[in-house]
Design a protein around this motif. Structure first.
Motif, PDB file in Angstrom:
ATOM      1  N   LYS A 212       0.846  -1.208   0.000  1.00  0.00           N
ATOM      2  CA  LYS A 212       0.000   0.000   0.000  1.00  0.00           C
ATOM      3  C   LYS A 212       0.876   1.250   0.000  1.00  0.00           C
ATOM      4  O   LYS A 212       0.643   2.193  -0.769  1.00  0.00           O
ATOM      5  CB  LYS A 212      -0.911  -0.011   1.225  1.00  0.00           C
ATOM      6  CG  LYS A 212      -1.819   1.213   1.346  1.00  0.00           C
ATOM      7  CD  LYS A 212      -2.746   1.057   2.549  1.00  0.00           C
ATOM      8  CE  LYS A 212      -3.725   2.222   2.646  1.00  0.00           C
ATOM      9  NZ  LYS A 212      -3.056   3.478   3.034  1.00  0.00           N
ATOM     10  N   GLU A 213       1.895   1.236   0.841  1.00  0.00           N
ATOM     11  CA  GLU A 213       2.790   2.393   0.938  1.00  0.00           C
ATOM     12  C   GLU A 213       3.502   2.672  -0.396  1.00  0.00           C
ATOM     13  O   GLU A 213       3.603   3.822  -0.835  1.00  0.00           O
ATOM     14  CB  GLU A 213       3.816   2.134   2.036  1.00  0.00           C
ATOM     15  CG  GLU A 213       4.846   3.230   2.220  1.00  0.00           C
ATOM     16  CD  GLU A 213       5.891   2.846   3.257  1.00  0.00           C
ATOM     17  OE1 GLU A 213       7.085   3.146   3.030  1.00  0.00           O
ATOM     18  OE2 GLU A 213       5.522   2.239   4.290  1.00  0.00           O
ATOM     19  N   GLU A 216       1.063   4.069  -2.974  1.00  0.00           N
ATOM     20  CA  GLU A 216       0.772   5.473  -2.671  1.00  0.00           C
ATOM     21  C   GLU A 216       1.866   6.371  -3.238  1.00  0.00           C
ATOM     22  O   GLU A 216       1.596   7.436  -3.812  1.00  0.00           O
ATOM     23  CB  GLU A 216       0.660   5.673  -1.165  1.00  0.00           C
ATOM     24  CG  GLU A 216      -0.613   5.100  -0.555  1.00  0.00           C
ATOM     25  CD  GLU A 216      -0.598   5.113   0.957  1.00  0.00           C
ATOM     26  OE1 GLU A 216      -1.682   4.978   1.563  1.00  0.00           O
ATOM     27  OE2 GLU A 216       0.509   5.242   1.553  1.00  0.00           O
ATOM     28  N   LYS A 220       1.566   9.273  -6.283  1.00  0.00           N
ATOM     29  CA  LYS A 220       1.989  10.668  -6.075  1.00  0.00           C
ATOM     30  C   LYS A 220       3.071  11.079  -7.061  1.00  0.00           C
ATOM     31  O   LYS A 220       3.128  12.230  -7.506  1.00  0.00           O
ATOM     32  CB  LYS A 220       2.502  10.833  -4.640  1.00  0.00           C
ATOM     33  CG  LYS A 220       1.420  10.756  -3.579  1.00  0.00           C
ATOM     34  CD  LYS A 220       2.016  10.850  -2.189  1.00  0.00           C
ATOM     35  CE  LYS A 220       0.935  10.715  -1.119  1.00  0.00           C
ATOM     36  NZ  LYS A 220       1.514  10.728   0.253  1.00  0.00           N
ATOM     37  N   GLN A 243      -5.986  -1.019  -2.122  1.00  0.00           N
ATOM     38  CA  GLN A 243      -6.476  -0.080  -1.100  1.00  0.00           C
ATOM     39  C   GLN A 243      -5.959   1.328  -1.378  1.00  0.00           C
ATOM     40  O   GLN A 243      -6.707   2.312  -1.280  1.00  0.00           O
ATOM     41  CB  GLN A 243      -6.040  -0.546   0.289  1.00  0.00           C
ATOM     42  CG  GLN A 243      -6.587   0.319   1.417  1.00  0.00           C
ATOM     43  CD  GLN A 243      -6.164  -0.174   2.791  1.00  0.00           C
ATOM     44  OE1 GLN A 243      -5.572  -1.235   2.928  1.00  0.00           O
ATOM     45  NE2 GLN A 243      -6.453   0.613   3.812  1.00  0.00           N
ATOM     46  N   ALA A 244      -4.672   1.430  -1.748  1.00  0.00           N
ATOM     47  CA  ALA A 244      -4.089   2.741  -2.049  1.00  0.00           C
ATOM     48  C   ALA A 244      -4.784   3.391  -3.242  1.00  0.00           C
ATOM     49  O   ALA A 244      -5.047   4.611  -3.249  1.00  0.00           O
ATOM     50  CB  ALA A 244      -2.591   2.593  -2.327  1.00  0.00           C
ATOM     51  N   LYS A 246      -7.870   2.900  -4.276  1.00  0.00           N
ATOM     52  CA  LYS A 246      -9.212   3.320  -3.882  1.00  0.00           C
ATOM     53  C   LYS A 246      -9.171   4.618  -3.076  1.00  0.00           C
ATOM     54  O   LYS A 246      -9.991   5.527  -3.282  1.00  0.00           O
ATOM     55  CB  LYS A 246      -9.892   2.215  -3.072  1.00  0.00           C
ATOM     56  CG  LYS A 246     -10.305   1.008  -3.904  1.00  0.00           C
ATOM     57  CD  LYS A 246     -11.019  -0.023  -3.036  1.00  0.00           C
ATOM     58  CE  LYS A 246     -11.581  -1.161  -3.876  1.00  0.00           C
ATOM     59  NZ  LYS A 246     -12.283  -2.166  -3.058  1.00  0.00           N
ATOM     60  N   GLU A 247      -8.219   4.704  -2.169  1.00  0.00           N
ATOM     61  CA  GLU A 247      -8.103   5.904  -1.341  1.00  0.00           C
ATOM     62  C   GLU A 247      -7.714   7.123  -2.161  1.00  0.00           C
ATOM     63  O   GLU A 247      -7.978   8.263  -1.760  1.00  0.00           O
ATOM     64  CB  GLU A 247      -7.095   5.668  -0.212  1.00  0.00           C
ATOM     65  CG  GLU A 247      -7.601   4.682   0.828  1.00  0.00           C
ATOM     66  CD  GLU A 247      -6.592   4.404   1.932  1.00  0.00           C
ATOM     67  OE1 GLU A 247      -5.507   5.019   1.916  1.00  0.00           O
ATOM     68  OE2 GLU A 247      -6.891   3.576   2.828  1.00  0.00           O
ATOM     69  N   ALA A 248      -7.071   6.878  -3.315  1.00  0.00           N
ATOM     70  CA  ALA A 248      -6.702   7.987  -4.200  1.00  0.00           C
ATOM     71  C   ALA A 248      -7.815   8.324  -5.190  1.00  0.00           C
ATOM     72  O   ALA A 248      -7.634   9.173  -6.071  1.00  0.00           O
ATOM     73  CB  ALA A 248      -5.429   7.618  -4.963  1.00  0.00           C
ATOM     74  N   GLY A 249      -8.966   7.663  -5.061  1.00  0.00           N
ATOM     75  CA  GLY A 249     -10.099   7.939  -5.931  1.00  0.00           C
ATOM     76  C   GLY A 249     -10.044   7.231  -7.261  1.00  0.00           C
ATOM     77  O   GLY A 249     -10.773   7.582  -8.192  1.00  0.00           O
ATOM     78  N   LYS A 251     -10.176   3.571  -9.663  1.00  0.00           N
ATOM     79  CA  LYS A 251     -10.876   2.297  -9.713  1.00  0.00           C
ATOM     80  C   LYS A 251      -9.886   1.215 -10.126  1.00  0.00           C
ATOM     81  O   LYS A 251      -9.559   1.065 -11.308  1.00  0.00           O
ATOM     82  CB  LYS A 251     -12.027   2.376 -10.720  1.00  0.00           C
ATOM     83  CG  LYS A 251     -12.710   1.029 -10.991  1.00  0.00           C
ATOM     84  CD  LYS A 251     -13.249   0.366  -9.738  1.00  0.00           C
ATOM     85  CE  LYS A 251     -13.932  -0.964 -10.076  1.00  0.00           C
ATOM     86  NZ  LYS A 251     -14.252  -1.752  -8.870  1.00  0.00           N
ATOM     87  N   ASP A 275     -11.903  -5.544  -8.725  1.00  0.00           N
ATOM     88  CA  ASP A 275     -10.773  -4.720  -8.304  1.00  0.00           C
ATOM     89  C   ASP A 275      -9.417  -5.251  -8.770  1.00  0.00           C
ATOM     90  O   ASP A 275      -8.391  -4.579  -8.586  1.00  0.00           O
ATOM     91  CB  ASP A 275     -10.737  -4.606  -6.776  1.00  0.00           C
ATOM     92  CG  ASP A 275     -11.921  -3.826  -6.230  1.00  0.00           C
ATOM     93  OD1 ASP A 275     -12.438  -2.952  -6.964  1.00  0.00           O
ATOM     94  OD2 ASP A 275     -12.333  -4.084  -5.084  1.00  0.00           O
TER      95      ASP A 275
END
Length: 331
Positions: A212-213, A216, A220, A243-244, A246-249, A251, A275
């Motif tokens: 996830k990290e 992310e 970025k 998960q990362a 999804k959290e960034a908007g 799909k 997913d």
């Protein structure tokens, strides 16, 4: 160290059990093993960093119990020093064989030389080692980890059908042979497509949290919409990457294609939910093959193949729901 001959009768029964699918025969073999003095095998496991790793350990224990084998499992918590310590402990205990899932590929010659001097055969599970002396281990039960990467790469090229694609790659633990192999195989798989290129690579250490990290960071670092696909060296890192996303908007599975390796239950659930797009199976049932070849070796000295290869099967969303139900209780 107990002499192998002492266990000839047990090995014969184990071999007979392996050769037939009769449940009664398997039960009789286990009973005979318990009555005659079961084999004791030490298993130096890397850790429990992923669902796949936990399943490998669980299946090794279940299969050992079925066969009347005493299995001593040592969890190295992803540290080679802990594995070396465990192997030396197994040698001191006089086990009949050692299973080793090596956390990294190098640095094993000394301790495996000690096992060889003690006449204790070592079988590698799911990973190879780098050594100039192949006699230090009896056999290696692994998949073709290069082929796993190839299968993933070929799937991506086929799916893209000529479209340009910038790929980010989440590697496993640096130094492990399968990490270099899965990277090499994927690069070979996409080599025929000039439109596909890996633009970023970073280790996710085979864990969900680190996967996830890393994802992310990729999101970025790259311009919005510029990442076409993510290739992860295992499913757990992909679950973290999902998960990362999804959290960034984003799909996952649509905005960014997702292909990974292992075929653990949660990736099938992710595929069923739309997913993730593909996974390449690395079967966790490695130990049963090791028990088979050890039985034959202890029976009459039969030398097994130096490499026992397990299949690398591609799974897609169309069977994901059924595969999840079939596997969920193993992990």
């Amino acid at each position: 160290m107990k002499a192998f001959a002492k266990y000839g009768a047990v090995a014969l029964m184990l071999a007979a059990m392996t050769g037939c699918g009769d449940k009664g025969g398997a039960d009789k073999a286990a009973d005979a093993g318990k009555a005659g003095g079961a084999l004791t095998i030490g298993f130096s496991q890397i850790g429990s960093e992923s669902g796949w790793r936990a399943a490998e350990t669980k299946l090794a224990k279940l299969e050992a119990e079925k066969r009347g084998i005493t299995l001593k499992v040592s969890d190295a918590q992803q540290q080679q020093a802990n594995q070396i310590k465990a192997i030396r402990s197994f040698i001191a205990q006089g086990v009949d064989a050692i299973l080793l899932a090596p956390v990294i590929s190098s640095g094993w010659d000394e301790v495996l030389g000690e096992a060889k001097a003690a006449n204790i055969p070592v079988v590698l599970l799911d990973r190879q080692i780098d050594t100039a002396d192949a006699s230090l281990y009896l056999s290696a039960v692994t998949s073709d980890t290069v082929e796993e990467g190839r299968v993933a790469g070929r799937w991506l090229v086929s799916t893209l059908a000529g479209r340009d694609c910038r790929v980010v790659e989440i590697q496993g633990t640096i130094g492990a042979s399968l990490v270099a192999n899965r990277k090499k195989g994927f690069e070979e798989g996409i080599s025929t497509a000039a439109n596909v290129q890996i633009v970023r690579t970073q280790s996710g250490e085979f864990t969900r949290a680190k996967g996830k990290e890393v994802m992310e960071g990729f999101i970025k670092a790259e311009a919005p919409g510029s990442i076409c696909a993510v290739y992860a060296h295992n499913d757990d890192m992909m679950i973290g990457a999902i998960q990362a996303m999804k959290e960034a908007g984003l799909k996952p599975g649509s905005d960014i294609l997702a292909v990974s390796i292992d075929a653990v239950p949660d990736i099938f659930k992710a595929m069923a939910d739309g997913d993730a797009n593909a996974t390449v199976e690395l079967t966790p049932d490695m130990a049963s093959r090791a028990y088979d070849l050890l039985a034959a070796y202890k029976k009459d000295g039969t030398q097994p193949p130096k490499w026992v290869q397990t299949p690398s099967t591609l799974y897609l969303p169309d069977t994901a729901a059924a595969e999840y139900e079939r596997r969920k209780d193993l992990y």
